[in-house]
Design a protein around this motif. Sequence first.
Motif, PDB file in Angstrom:
ATOM      1  N   ASP A   1      41.571  34.021  43.460  1.00 21.84           N
ATOM      2  CA  ASP A   1      41.957  35.101  44.371  1.00 21.84           C
ATOM      3  C   ASP A   1      42.611  36.241  43.606  1.00 21.84           C
TER       4      ASP A   1
ATOM      5  N   GLN B   1      39.969  38.180  41.604  1.00 21.83           N
ATOM      6  CA  GLN B   1      39.144  39.009  42.475  1.00 21.83           C
ATOM      7  C   GLN B   1      39.888  40.265  42.899  1.00 21.83           C
ATOM      8  N   GLU B   2      41.169  40.140  43.201  1.00 23.11           N
ATOM      9  CA  GLU B   2      41.975  41.301  43.572  1.00 23.11           C
ATOM     10  C   GLU B   2      42.094  42.274  42.402  1.00 23.11           C
TER      11      GLU B   2
ATOM     12  N   THR C   1      47.406  31.223  47.332  1.00 22.33           N
ATOM     13  CA  THR C   1      46.645  32.082  46.441  1.00 22.33           C
ATOM     14  C   THR C   1      46.403  31.323  45.146  1.00 22.33           C
TER      15      THR C   1
END
Length: 50
Positions: free
Chosen positions: A34, A37-38, A30
Amino acid sequence: MIDYEEELKKFEPCQEMADVEGAIHDRELTDILDILQEMLKETKGNRGIR
């Protein structure tokens, strides 16, 4: 004087480096993108609850 062409012919990569490369490419890591975006997905999802 060094004969670079001859030295390149003799070159053999270190086995430990090949093992490390394989381990890194096989793992799903990760990165910060990432994570961001989460966080954005969670923020958009929480807006509908209010």
